[in-house]
Design an enzyme around this catalytic site. Structure first.
Site, PDB file in Angstrom:
ATOM      1  N   SER A 187      39.925  48.245  39.482  1.00 63.12           N
ATOM      2  CA  SER A 187      40.526  47.809  38.313  1.00 63.12           C
ATOM      3  C   SER A 187      42.216  48.103  38.548  1.00 63.12           C
ATOM      4  O   SER A 187      42.527  47.653  39.548  1.00 63.12           O
ATOM      5  CB  SER A 187      40.076  48.617  37.172  1.00 63.12           C
ATOM      6  OG  SER A 187      40.848  48.140  35.948  1.00 63.12           O
ATOM      7  N   ASP A 220      36.318  44.433  40.914  1.00 60.47           N
ATOM      8  CA  ASP A 220      36.382  43.820  39.573  1.00 60.47           C
ATOM      9  C   ASP A 220      37.877  44.034  38.805  1.00 60.47           C
ATOM     10  O   ASP A 220      37.925  44.493  37.686  1.00 60.47           O
ATOM     11  CB  ASP A 220      35.375  44.485  38.677  1.00 60.47           C
ATOM     12  CG  ASP A 220      34.941  43.998  37.355  1.00 60.47           C
ATOM     13  OD1 ASP A 220      34.673  42.466  37.777  1.00 60.47           O
ATOM     14  OD2 ASP A 220      34.842  44.210  36.147  1.00 60.47           O
ATOM     15  N   HIS A 256      32.101  46.796  33.517  1.00 58.42           N
ATOM     16  CA  HIS A 256      33.498  46.634  34.394  1.00 58.42           C
ATOM     17  C   HIS A 256      33.337  47.932  35.429  1.00 58.42           C
ATOM     18  O   HIS A 256      34.037  47.658  36.527  1.00 58.42           O
ATOM     19  CB  HIS A 256      34.752  46.822  33.451  1.00 58.42           C
ATOM     20  CG  HIS A 256      36.010  47.032  34.030  1.00 58.42           C
ATOM     21  ND1 HIS A 256      36.637  46.247  34.924  1.00 58.42           N
ATOM     22  CD2 HIS A 256      37.014  47.791  34.047  1.00 58.42           C
ATOM     23  CE1 HIS A 256      37.492  46.453  35.526  1.00 58.42           C
ATOM     24  NE2 HIS A 256      38.175  47.630  34.693  1.00 58.42           N
TER      25      HIS A 256
END
Length: 386
Positions: free
Chosen positions: A156, A181, A349
C-alpha cells in the site's frame, strides 16, 4: 466496509499449531465457538517471528532520527519491507517466518517515520520524497558504502514509497522491486472516501486484546495469527483522555466528543478529573498515528505511481488482491511483459497478513526465477503464467 478497506492505501512460524479460527474470514469471526474453543486475542511478541530488533540512528539537518527495524536471516539478499499507512513493521512478522523457511535471504522490516517505534524530529512530514530519503538513509546507516543486494517490498503506502525510493536511485544495490496491492488508479479513486473510512474506525480500545479482536472481526486483518502481533505496532496507550465520557466510551471502544457548556465548565472539569483517573485504571489504547491528519500527502504518494513503477529498470513484481485493481498504464505494461503480476484472491487489502504463505511463495518464486536467492527446505516454486 470491506470495499473501502481494499481501496485504502494510506507479518508464521512454520511449525506452530494452527490457531482456532486463524483463517480469519469476517464471517468466521462472527461464528460462535463451542465450549473450550474461545478465540485467543492476546498479543504476541515480535521475537516469535523476528530474530532481532535494532534502532538505527540517522543524522540529518534537524538532528538525529531513530528508525526501528526488525531483522531475520544471515545470508542472501536483503528483503527490505515497507508497511502500509497506519501499520508497522510488525505487519510483516508472519510473512517473515514464511519466506525465511523457503529461500535464503535476510529480512529488514522498517517502521516508517511517525509509525511504530520510529522516532523522528519532524514526524509531521510524511511526503513521499522525505520517506524515500529515510529508506536510503537507513540503508546507508546499516551497510555503509557497500550495501548487499536489496529487494524493496512495500504494501500500500509502503509500496508507493518503495517505488519512489527505487526511481530516485536511493538504494545503489537494488536488484528487485515488489508492490503489494497498490495501484495508482484505484488509490486515487479511493482518496475521496478515505476520511469517511477513518472516521468509521473506533478511536480507542480498552485493551490490546480489544484492538486485536476488532481488527479481525472488522475484516481489517483476516488472519488472527498476524493480528496478534501486528496490532501491537498500530496502537499505543493513551497519554491522557480529556473527554468527560471517557470511562464509558472505553468499554465501547470509541470515545465520543462532547460539547462543553460554558456555564457548567466547573462541573465538567471535575468530571474530567474523575474520568481521567478511571481511564488510567483501564489503560485504554489509541492509534499510534492519526492518518486523517496526513491527507495533504496522499496525492503525492500515488499520483504518477504506475509510470514510475514501469520506468524502474529492474525486475518487478506486482501482487494484487483482485485483477480489477489494474489501471490502464499497468494493464498495458503487464501485456508488454514489463513486470510479473500475480493475483491472490480471497484476501483483503492486507494481502501479506491475510495470506502470508501465498505471498511468501510468490516472492520466493520471483527471487529464484531471477537467480537472486537459493531455495531452502525443499521449496519447489511453480512459475505463474503472468
Amino acid at each position: 466496509m470491506s470495499a473501502l478497506e481494499k481501496s485504502l492505501h494510506l507479518g508464521r512460524l512454520p511449525s506452530r499449531p494452527p490457531l482456532p479460527g486463524s483463517g480469519g474470514s469476517q464471517s468466521g469471526a462472527k461464528m460462535r465457538m463451542g465450549p473450550g474453543r474461545k478465540r485467543d486475542f492476546s498479543p504476541v511478541s515480535w521475537s516469535q517471528y523476528f530474530e532481532s530488533m535494532e534502532d538505527v540512528e540517522v543524522e540529518n539537518e534537524t538532528g538525529k532520527d531513530t528508525f526501528r527495524v526488525y531483522k531475520s536471516g544471515s545470508e542472501g539478499p536483503v528483503l527490505l519491507l515497507l508497511h502500509g499507512g497506519g501499520h508497522s513493521a510488525l505487519s510483516w512478522a508472519v510473512f517473515t517466518a514464511a519466506i525465511i523457511s523457503r529461500v535464503q535471504c535476510r529480512i529488514v522490516a522498517l517502521d516508517l517515520r511517525s509509525h511504530g517505534e520510529t522516532k523522528v524530529k519532524n514526524p509531521e512530514d510524511l511526503s513521499a520524497e522525505t520517506m524515500a530519503k529515510d529508506v536510503g538513509n537507513v540503508v546507508e546507516a546499516m551497510y555503509g558504502d557497500l550495501p548487499p543486494p536489496i529487494m524493496l517490498i512495500g504494501h500500500s503506502m509502503g509500496g508507493a514509497i518503495a517505488v519512489h525510493t527505487a526511481s530516485s536511485n536511493l538504494v545503489p544495490s537494488l536488484l528487485g522491486l515488489c508492490m503489494i496491492d497498490v495501484v495508482e488508479g484505484t488509490a486515487m479513486d479511493a482518496l475521496n472516501s478515505m476520511q469517511n473510512f477513518l472516521r468509521g474506525r473506533p478511536k480507542t480500545f480498552k485493551s490490546l486484546e480489544n484492538a486485536i479482536e476488532w481488527s479481525v472481526k472488522s475484516g481489517q486483518i483476516r488472519n488472527l495469527e498476524s493480528a496478534r502481533v501486528s496490532m501491537v505496532g498500530q496502537v499505543k496507550q493513551c497519554e491522557g483522555i480529556t473527554s468527560p465520557e471517557g470511562s464509558k466510551s472505553i468499554v465501547e471502544g470509541i470515545i465520543e466528543e462532547e460539547e462543553e457548556d460554558e456555564e457548567g465548565s466547573e462541573l465538567v472539569n471535575k468530571r474530567k478529573k474523575e474520568d481521567d483517573m478511571e481511564t488510567k485504571k483501564d489503560h485504554p489504547y489509541t492509534w499510534r498515528i492519526e492518518l486523517a491528519k496526513t491527507e495533504k500527502y496522499w496525492d503525492g504518494w500515488f499520483r504518477g505511481l504506475s509510470n514510475l513503477f514501469l520506468s524502474c529498470p529492474i525486475p518487478k513484481l506486482l501482487l494484487l488482491a483482485g485483477v480489477d485493481r489494474l489501471d490502464k498504464d499497468l494493464t498495458i505494461g503487464q501485456m508488454q511483459g514489463k513486470f510479473q503480476m500475480q493475483v491472490l484472491p480471497q484476501c483483503g487489502h492486507a494481502v501479506h497478513e491475510d495470506a502470508p504463505d501465498k505471498v511468501a511463495e510468490a516472492v520466493a518464486t520471483f527471487l529464484i526465477r531471477h537467480r537472486f536467492a537459493e531455495p531452502i527446505g525443499g521449496f519447489h516454486c511453480v512459475f505463474p503464467g503472468c
